[in-house]
Design a protein around this motif. Sequence first.
Motif, PDB file in Angstrom:
ATOM      1  N   VAL A   1       1.623  47.968  42.513  1.00 29.46           N
ATOM      2  CA  VAL A   1       2.461  47.950  43.713  1.00 29.46           C
ATOM      3  C   VAL A   1       1.639  47.414  44.872  1.00 29.46           C
ATOM      4  O   VAL A   1       0.516  47.851  45.115  1.00 29.46           O
ATOM      5  CB  VAL A   1       2.993  49.363  44.036  1.00 29.46           C
ATOM      6  CG1 VAL A   1       3.724  49.374  45.373  1.00 29.46           C
ATOM      7  CG2 VAL A   1       3.903  49.857  42.927  1.00 29.46           C
ATOM      8  N   SER A   2       2.198  46.447  45.598  1.00 30.49           N
ATOM      9  CA  SER A   2       1.499  45.907  46.762  1.00 30.49           C
ATOM     10  C   SER A   2       2.170  46.353  48.050  1.00 30.49           C
ATOM     11  O   SER A   2       1.490  46.743  48.984  1.00 30.49           O
ATOM     12  CB  SER A   2       1.405  44.381  46.694  1.00 30.49           C
ATOM     13  OG  SER A   2       2.684  43.800  46.707  1.00 30.49           O
ATOM     14  N   THR A   3       3.485  46.291  48.132  1.00 30.56           N
ATOM     15  CA  THR A   3       4.190  46.721  49.342  1.00 30.56           C
ATOM     16  C   THR A   3       5.588  47.202  48.984  1.00 30.56           C
ATOM     17  O   THR A   3       6.121  46.869  47.927  1.00 30.56           O
ATOM     18  CB  THR A   3       4.342  45.582  50.373  1.00 30.56           C
ATOM     19  OG1 THR A   3       5.081  44.520  49.780  1.00 30.56           O
ATOM     20  CG2 THR A   3       3.019  45.077  50.885  1.00 30.56           C
ATOM     21  N   VAL A   4       6.145  47.949  49.883  1.00 27.92           N
ATOM     22  CA  VAL A   4       7.543  48.345  49.798  1.00 27.92           C
ATOM     23  C   VAL A   4       8.246  47.657  50.955  1.00 27.92           C
ATOM     24  O   VAL A   4       7.762  47.691  52.090  1.00 27.92           O
ATOM     25  CB  VAL A   4       7.702  49.874  49.896  1.00 27.92           C
ATOM     26  CG1 VAL A   4       9.154  50.276  49.921  1.00 27.92           C
ATOM     27  CG2 VAL A   4       6.968  50.549  48.743  1.00 27.92           C
TER      28      VAL A   4
ATOM     29  N   GLY B   1       5.806  39.556  42.952  1.00 27.84           N
ATOM     30  CA  GLY B   1       7.252  39.491  42.882  1.00 27.84           C
ATOM     31  C   GLY B   1       7.875  40.815  43.266  1.00 27.84           C
ATOM     32  O   GLY B   1       7.257  41.869  43.130  1.00 27.84           O
ATOM     33  N   GLY B   2       9.086  40.737  43.769  1.00 31.89           N
ATOM     34  CA  GLY B   2       9.810  41.933  44.172  1.00 31.89           C
ATOM     35  C   GLY B   2      10.781  42.379  43.105  1.00 31.89           C
ATOM     36  O   GLY B   2      11.280  41.564  42.316  1.00 31.89           O
ATOM     37  N   VAL B   3      11.047  43.665  43.085  1.00 34.03           N
ATOM     38  CA  VAL B   3      11.982  44.227  42.116  1.00 34.03           C
ATOM     39  C   VAL B   3      12.705  45.412  42.766  1.00 34.03           C
ATOM     40  O   VAL B   3      12.127  46.131  43.575  1.00 34.03           O
ATOM     41  CB  VAL B   3      11.250  44.642  40.811  1.00 34.03           C
ATOM     42  CG1 VAL B   3      10.221  45.720  41.050  1.00 34.03           C
ATOM     43  CG2 VAL B   3      12.219  45.044  39.731  1.00 34.03           C
ATOM     44  N   GLU B   4      13.969  45.554  42.426  1.00 34.79           N
ATOM     45  CA  GLU B   4      14.734  46.705  42.894  1.00 34.79           C
ATOM     46  C   GLU B   4      14.154  47.965  42.252  1.00 34.79           C
ATOM     47  O   GLU B   4      13.811  47.960  41.072  1.00 34.79           O
ATOM     48  CB  GLU B   4      16.212  46.564  42.504  1.00 34.79           C
ATOM     49  CG  GLU B   4      16.904  45.374  43.138  1.00 34.79           C
ATOM     50  CD  GLU B   4      17.223  45.572  44.607  1.00 34.79           C
ATOM     51  OE1 GLU B   4      17.497  46.709  45.025  1.00 34.79           O
ATOM     52  OE2 GLU B   4      17.197  44.569  45.342  1.00 34.79           O
TER      53      GLU B   4
ATOM     54  N   ILE C   1      10.362  46.927  36.238  1.00 35.03           N
ATOM     55  CA  ILE C   1       9.181  47.658  36.726  1.00 35.03           C
ATOM     56  C   ILE C   1       8.237  47.932  35.564  1.00 35.03           C
ATOM     57  O   ILE C   1       7.020  47.718  35.674  1.00 35.03           O
ATOM     58  CB  ILE C   1       9.597  48.955  37.451  1.00 35.03           C
ATOM     59  CG1 ILE C   1      10.248  48.602  38.795  1.00 35.03           C
ATOM     60  CG2 ILE C   1       8.400  49.887  37.634  1.00 35.03           C
ATOM     61  CD1 ILE C   1      10.900  49.769  39.501  1.00 35.03           C
ATOM     62  N   ASN C   2       8.782  48.369  34.433  1.00 38.42           N
ATOM     63  CA  ASN C   2       7.946  48.625  33.248  1.00 38.42           C
ATOM     64  C   ASN C   2       7.246  47.363  32.782  1.00 38.42           C
ATOM     65  O   ASN C   2       6.078  47.395  32.400  1.00 38.42           O
ATOM     66  CB  ASN C   2       8.788  49.218  32.118  1.00 38.42           C
ATOM     67  CG  ASN C   2       9.167  50.656  32.379  1.00 38.42           C
ATOM     68  OD1 ASN C   2       8.554  51.349  33.190  1.00 38.42           O
ATOM     69  ND2 ASN C   2      10.197  51.114  31.687  1.00 38.42           N
ATOM     70  N   VAL C   3       7.955  46.225  32.805  1.00 34.62           N
ATOM     71  CA  VAL C   3       7.350  44.947  32.413  1.00 34.62           C
ATOM     72  C   VAL C   3       6.156  44.645  33.306  1.00 34.62           C
ATOM     73  O   VAL C   3       5.065  44.319  32.821  1.00 34.62           O
ATOM     74  CB  VAL C   3       8.380  43.795  32.473  1.00 34.62           C
ATOM     75  CG1 VAL C   3       7.693  42.432  32.449  1.00 34.62           C
ATOM     76  CG2 VAL C   3       9.390  43.910  31.344  1.00 34.62           C
ATOM     77  N   LEU C   4       6.347  44.756  34.615  1.00 38.25           N
ATOM     78  CA  LEU C   4       5.263  44.422  35.549  1.00 38.25           C
ATOM     79  C   LEU C   4       4.076  45.369  35.390  1.00 38.25           C
ATOM     80  O   LEU C   4       2.923  44.931  35.361  1.00 38.25           O
ATOM     81  CB  LEU C   4       5.795  44.429  36.982  1.00 38.25           C
ATOM     82  CG  LEU C   4       6.821  43.334  37.282  1.00 38.25           C
ATOM     83  CD1 LEU C   4       7.418  43.522  38.674  1.00 38.25           C
ATOM     84  CD2 LEU C   4       6.217  41.956  37.137  1.00 38.25           C
ATOM     85  N   GLU C   5       4.344  46.660  35.275  1.00 34.18           N
ATOM     86  CA  GLU C   5       3.252  47.619  35.136  1.00 34.18           C
ATOM     87  C   GLU C   5       2.533  47.453  33.803  1.00 34.18           C
ATOM     88  O   GLU C   5       1.304  47.534  33.730  1.00 34.18           O
ATOM     89  CB  GLU C   5       3.776  49.044  35.325  1.00 34.18           C
ATOM     90  CG  GLU C   5       4.178  49.299  36.768  1.00 34.18           C
ATOM     91  CD  GLU C   5       4.775  50.674  37.027  1.00 34.18           C
ATOM     92  OE1 GLU C   5       5.074  51.413  36.050  1.00 34.18           O
ATOM     93  OE2 GLU C   5       4.941  51.011  38.214  1.00 34.18           O
ATOM     94  N   LYS C   6       3.277  47.184  32.746  1.00 34.54           N
ATOM     95  CA  LYS C   6       2.695  47.003  31.411  1.00 34.54           C
ATOM     96  C   LYS C   6       1.782  45.784  31.359  1.00 34.54           C
ATOM     97  O   LYS C   6       0.815  45.751  30.599  1.00 34.54           O
ATOM     98  CB  LYS C   6       3.832  46.836  30.397  1.00 34.54           C
ATOM     99  CG  LYS C   6       3.429  47.021  28.961  1.00 34.54           C
ATOM    100  CD  LYS C   6       4.585  46.800  27.999  1.00 34.54           C
ATOM    101  CE  LYS C   6       5.807  47.605  28.330  1.00 34.54           C
ATOM    102  NZ  LYS C   6       6.906  47.427  27.360  1.00 34.54           N
TER     103      LYS C   6
ATOM    104  N   ILE D   1       6.050  37.536  30.981  1.00 32.02           N
ATOM    105  CA  ILE D   1       5.129  37.785  32.098  1.00 32.02           C
ATOM    106  C   ILE D   1       3.687  37.745  31.629  1.00 32.02           C
ATOM    107  O   ILE D   1       2.810  37.235  32.334  1.00 32.02           O
ATOM    108  CB  ILE D   1       5.473  39.108  32.812  1.00 32.02           C
ATOM    109  CG1 ILE D   1       6.907  39.049  33.382  1.00 32.02           C
ATOM    110  CG2 ILE D   1       4.469  39.407  33.922  1.00 32.02           C
ATOM    111  CD1 ILE D   1       7.203  37.838  34.269  1.00 32.02           C
ATOM    112  N   ASP D   2       3.415  38.222  30.440  1.00 39.34           N
ATOM    113  CA  ASP D   2       2.073  38.101  29.880  1.00 39.34           C
ATOM    114  C   ASP D   2       1.688  36.627  29.747  1.00 39.34           C
ATOM    115  O   ASP D   2       0.578  36.219  30.098  1.00 39.34           O
ATOM    116  CB  ASP D   2       1.998  38.814  28.532  1.00 39.34           C
ATOM    117  CG  ASP D   2       0.576  38.892  28.010  1.00 39.34           C
ATOM    118  OD1 ASP D   2      -0.302  39.404  28.729  1.00 39.34           O
ATOM    119  OD2 ASP D   2       0.350  38.430  26.867  1.00 39.34           O
ATOM    120  N   GLY D   3       2.620  35.809  29.271  1.00 37.86           N
ATOM    121  CA  GLY D   3       2.370  34.375  29.166  1.00 37.86           C
ATOM    122  C   GLY D   3       2.167  33.721  30.525  1.00 37.86           C
ATOM    123  O   GLY D   3       1.318  32.836  30.686  1.00 37.86           O
TER     124      GLY D   3
END
Length: 185
Positions: free
Chosen positions: A164-167, A144-147, A154-159, A126-128
């Motif tokens: 968070v944009s929407t639920v 992107g969405g994630v369960e 979630i940790n990957v995206l936050e790191k 994701i960094d790449g």
Amino acid sequence: MSNSTIEERCNFETQRLTVGSWTAQILEGNSELNFAEKVIEILSPNVTKALPDGWQDITTINHAQEWISEREKESHFVTIQLSSINEIIGFVFLYETDAENEYHDLRFGYLLSERVWGKGLGTELIDGLIKWCKKQGDIKSISGGVETDNIASINVLEKTGFSVSTVDKKRKGMVFYEYQFDTLC
């Protein structure tokens, strides 16, 4: 965006990964049969458990070829390879949304073979991807969405700087993350 497709444009390398067109894989010596076998290997029940029905139970070459055809129709998808051994370990799926002022929003998803989970490859990927998007110059956001129970993703995206944009209220347990790029709109 340029005249080439996202799939053609989306190729980059990180310390351990090479990301590029799945069709190039076939042209560079991997046969369609080998590629379908790799799809079966990657789409294990643990990898696909939160995904729609068309992503489940891909256990035959015919099912894998149908899956490839469907992904090709609905998205741009690229392979993720371990550079050291030139082996496909996952996929990135990119979906273009309408452009405003020549800038585009991309939606994305990714899958990694469960045998490489827990090695930091998701974060590296994701960094790449973020660096690739920045280099393109015409992408204003990626999301992107994630369960909600997929703590690792979630940790990957936050790191990597997503927020968070929407639920998704229609689909309980889904949250969307977004990364905004600085653009001169």
